[in-house]
Design a protein around this motif. Structure first.
Motif, PDB file in Angstrom:
ATOM      1  N   GLU A  60       0.834  -1.207   0.000  1.00  0.00           N
ATOM      2  CA  GLU A  60       0.000   0.000   0.000  1.00  0.00           C
ATOM      3  C   GLU A  60       0.870   1.259   0.000  1.00  0.00           C
ATOM      4  O   GLU A  60       0.576   2.234  -0.712  1.00  0.00           O
ATOM      5  N   ALA A  61       1.949   1.246   0.758  1.00  0.00           N
ATOM      6  CA  ALA A  61       2.874   2.386   0.779  1.00  0.00           C
ATOM      7  C   ALA A  61       3.513   2.564  -0.601  1.00  0.00           C
ATOM      8  O   ALA A  61       3.593   3.687  -1.119  1.00  0.00           O
ATOM      9  N   TYR A  62       3.939   1.476  -1.199  1.00  0.00           N
ATOM     10  CA  TYR A  62       4.546   1.517  -2.529  1.00  0.00           C
ATOM     11  C   TYR A  62       3.579   2.114  -3.554  1.00  0.00           C
ATOM     12  O   TYR A  62       3.958   2.983  -4.346  1.00  0.00           O
ATOM     13  N   GLU A  63       2.351   1.644  -3.560  1.00  0.00           N
ATOM     14  CA  GLU A  63       1.341   2.140  -4.515  1.00  0.00           C
ATOM     15  C   GLU A  63       1.135   3.643  -4.352  1.00  0.00           C
ATOM     16  O   GLU A  63       0.967   4.361  -5.340  1.00  0.00           O
ATOM     17  N   ALA A  64       1.155   4.136  -3.123  1.00  0.00           N
ATOM     18  CA  ALA A  64       1.007   5.580  -2.888  1.00  0.00           C
ATOM     19  C   ALA A  64       2.232   6.334  -3.404  1.00  0.00           C
ATOM     20  O   ALA A  64       2.092   7.395  -4.028  1.00  0.00           O
ATOM     21  N   ARG A 110       1.450  12.168  -8.279  1.00  0.00           N
ATOM     22  CA  ARG A 110       0.518  13.299  -8.420  1.00  0.00           C
ATOM     23  C   ARG A 110      -0.384  13.461  -7.198  1.00  0.00           C
ATOM     24  O   ARG A 110      -0.814  14.565  -6.890  1.00  0.00           O
ATOM     25  N   SER A 111      -0.650  12.373  -6.505  1.00  0.00           N
ATOM     26  CA  SER A 111      -1.583  12.421  -5.377  1.00  0.00           C
ATOM     27  C   SER A 111      -0.968  12.986  -4.106  1.00  0.00           C
ATOM     28  O   SER A 111      -1.689  13.280  -3.154  1.00  0.00           O
ATOM     29  N   TRP A 112       0.353  13.166  -4.076  1.00  0.00           N
ATOM     30  CA  TRP A 112       0.967  13.704  -2.856  1.00  0.00           C
ATOM     31  C   TRP A 112       2.033  14.770  -3.101  1.00  0.00           C
ATOM     32  O   TRP A 112       2.413  15.495  -2.186  1.00  0.00           O
ATOM     33  N   TRP A 113       2.528  14.943  -4.365  1.00  0.00           N
ATOM     34  CA  TRP A 113       3.538  15.976  -4.622  1.00  0.00           C
ATOM     35  C   TRP A 113       2.983  17.108  -5.473  1.00  0.00           C
ATOM     36  O   TRP A 113       3.497  18.212  -5.443  1.00  0.00           O
ATOM     37  N   GLY A 114       1.936  16.871  -6.231  1.00  0.00           N
ATOM     38  CA  GLY A 114       1.348  17.958  -6.999  1.00  0.00           C
ATOM     39  C   GLY A 114       0.661  17.492  -8.258  1.00  0.00           C
ATOM     40  O   GLY A 114       1.320  17.192  -9.245  1.00  0.00           O
ATOM     41  N   ALA A 115      -0.656  17.446  -8.210  1.00  0.00           N
ATOM     42  CA  ALA A 115      -1.434  16.923  -9.335  1.00  0.00           C
ATOM     43  C   ALA A 115      -1.216  17.718 -10.612  1.00  0.00           C
ATOM     44  O   ALA A 115      -1.099  17.142 -11.693  1.00  0.00           O
ATOM     45  N   THR A 116      -1.155  19.035 -10.511  1.00  0.00           N
ATOM     46  CA  THR A 116      -1.017  19.854 -11.711  1.00  0.00           C
ATOM     47  C   THR A 116       0.431  20.167 -12.031  1.00  0.00           C
ATOM     48  O   THR A 116       0.713  20.763 -13.070  1.00  0.00           O
ATOM     49  N   ASN A 117       1.358  19.771 -11.181  1.00  0.00           N
ATOM     50  CA  ASN A 117       2.769  20.109 -11.352  1.00  0.00           C
ATOM     51  C   ASN A 117       3.571  19.000 -12.019  1.00  0.00           C
ATOM     52  O   ASN A 117       4.762  19.168 -12.236  1.00  0.00           O
ATOM     53  N   ILE A 118       2.959  17.870 -12.322  1.00  0.00           N
ATOM     54  CA  ILE A 118       3.703  16.700 -12.802  1.00  0.00           C
ATOM     55  C   ILE A 118       3.237  16.307 -14.197  1.00  0.00           C
ATOM     56  O   ILE A 118       2.035  16.229 -14.465  1.00  0.00           O
ATOM     57  N   LEU A 132       2.641  12.569   1.736  1.00  0.00           N
ATOM     58  CA  LEU A 132       2.694  11.148   1.370  1.00  0.00           C
ATOM     59  C   LEU A 132       2.074  10.288   2.462  1.00  0.00           C
ATOM     60  O   LEU A 132       1.300   9.371   2.177  1.00  0.00           O
ATOM     61  N   ARG A 133       2.395  10.595   3.706  1.00  0.00           N
ATOM     62  CA  ARG A 133       1.815   9.828   4.810  1.00  0.00           C
ATOM     63  C   ARG A 133       0.288   9.896   4.773  1.00  0.00           C
ATOM     64  O   ARG A 133      -0.400   8.877   4.900  1.00  0.00           O
ATOM     65  N   GLN A 134      -0.270  11.090   4.576  1.00  0.00           N
ATOM     66  CA  GLN A 134      -1.725  11.239   4.484  1.00  0.00           C
ATOM     67  C   GLN A 134      -2.287  10.511   3.268  1.00  0.00           C
ATOM     68  O   GLN A 134      -3.369   9.939   3.329  1.00  0.00           O
ATOM     69  N   ARG A 135      -1.541  10.516   2.166  1.00  0.00           N
ATOM     70  CA  ARG A 135      -1.984   9.798   0.971  1.00  0.00           C
ATOM     71  C   ARG A 135      -2.103   8.305   1.262  1.00  0.00           C
ATOM     72  O   ARG A 135      -3.066   7.652   0.866  1.00  0.00           O
ATOM     73  N   ILE A 136      -1.137   7.757   2.006  1.00  0.00           N
ATOM     74  CA  ILE A 136      -1.184   6.334   2.343  1.00  0.00           C
ATOM     75  C   ILE A 136      -2.370   6.042   3.255  1.00  0.00           C
ATOM     76  O   ILE A 136      -3.097   5.070   3.062  1.00  0.00           O
TER      77      ILE A 136
END
Length: 161
Positions: A16-20, A25-33, A132-136
Motif C-alpha cells: 500500500e505504501a509503494y502504490e502511494a 501526483r496524489s501527494w507531490w502535486g497533481a497539476t505540477n507533474i 505522502l503519509r496522508q496519501r497512504i
C-alpha cells in the motif's frame, strides 16, 4: 556528506505504501507533474513556475520495497547553483514494522552544506512525512499551494541574509 532523509511509520502494508509512492501526483502535486511516474525507465517532470523544475527518471521499482528516481535535470530558481539537484537521487525504502510499514525517503547526494538543503529539507519534510503519509492513510495527500512554496522560499532568502 550527509544525505537528506525523512522517515515515518504508517498503518499500511508495504505494498500500500509503494502504490502511494508511485502515485506521485496524489501527494507531490497533481497539476505540477507531467509524464508517467509508475513506469521503470520513464522520464517525468515536476514544475512550479519561477521556483522549481526537475526531471526525474524512474530508475528502480521494487513493489512493496523500494522506489528510486534519478534527478537528470533541474533548476532551482531560489539559489545560486540552479542545478544543485542534477545527479542526485530520490530513494524510498519501505520495510515492514510489526504490522505497519516504515517509509524512509533519502535524497541521496543532497548534502547539508548544499545551498538548497534547508528549504529542500522543509519541503521534503512536508511532502514526505505529511502529504505522502496522508496519501497512504486517507488516499489524499496534502500538497502545498504555490503561495506556500513562495513563502518558504522568501523565508529561506531572509534567513540567508
Amino acid at each position: 556528506m550527509s544525505d537528506l532523509t525523512h522517515t515515518f511509520t504508517v498503518d499500511a502494508t508495504p505494498q500500500e505504501a509503494y502504490e502511494a509512492i508511485i502515485d506521485v501526483r496524489s501527494w507531490w502535486g497533481a497539476t505540477n507533474i507531467v509524464g508517467p511516474t509508475d513506469q521503470l525507465g520513464a522520464d517525468w517532470f515536476y514544475l512550479v513556475p519561477d521556483i522549481h523544475y526537475s526531471k526525474q527518471r524512474t530508475a528502480e521499482l521494487v513493489p512493496g520495497e523500494r522506489v528510486v528516481w534519478e534527478f537528470t535535470d533541474g533548476y532551482l530558481d531560489f539559489i545560486a547553483e540552479k542545478g544543485e539537484w542534477i545527479g542526485t537521487r530520490g530513494r524510498f525504502d519501505i520495510a515492514p514494522d510489526g504490522g505497519r510499514s516504515q517509509v524512509t525517503f533519502t535524497h541521496e547526494g543532497l548534502a547539508s552544506s548544499d545551498e538548497c538543503f534547508d528549504v529542500c529539507h522543509d519541503a521534503w519534510r512536508h511532502y514526505i512525512t505529511e502529504s505522502l503519509r496522508q496519501r497512504i492513510v486517507t488516499g489524499h495527500g496534502t500538497m502545498r499551494t504555490r503561495e506556500e512554496d513562495q513563502a518558504a522560499v522568501r523565508q529561506h532568502a531572509e534567513t540567508r541574509k
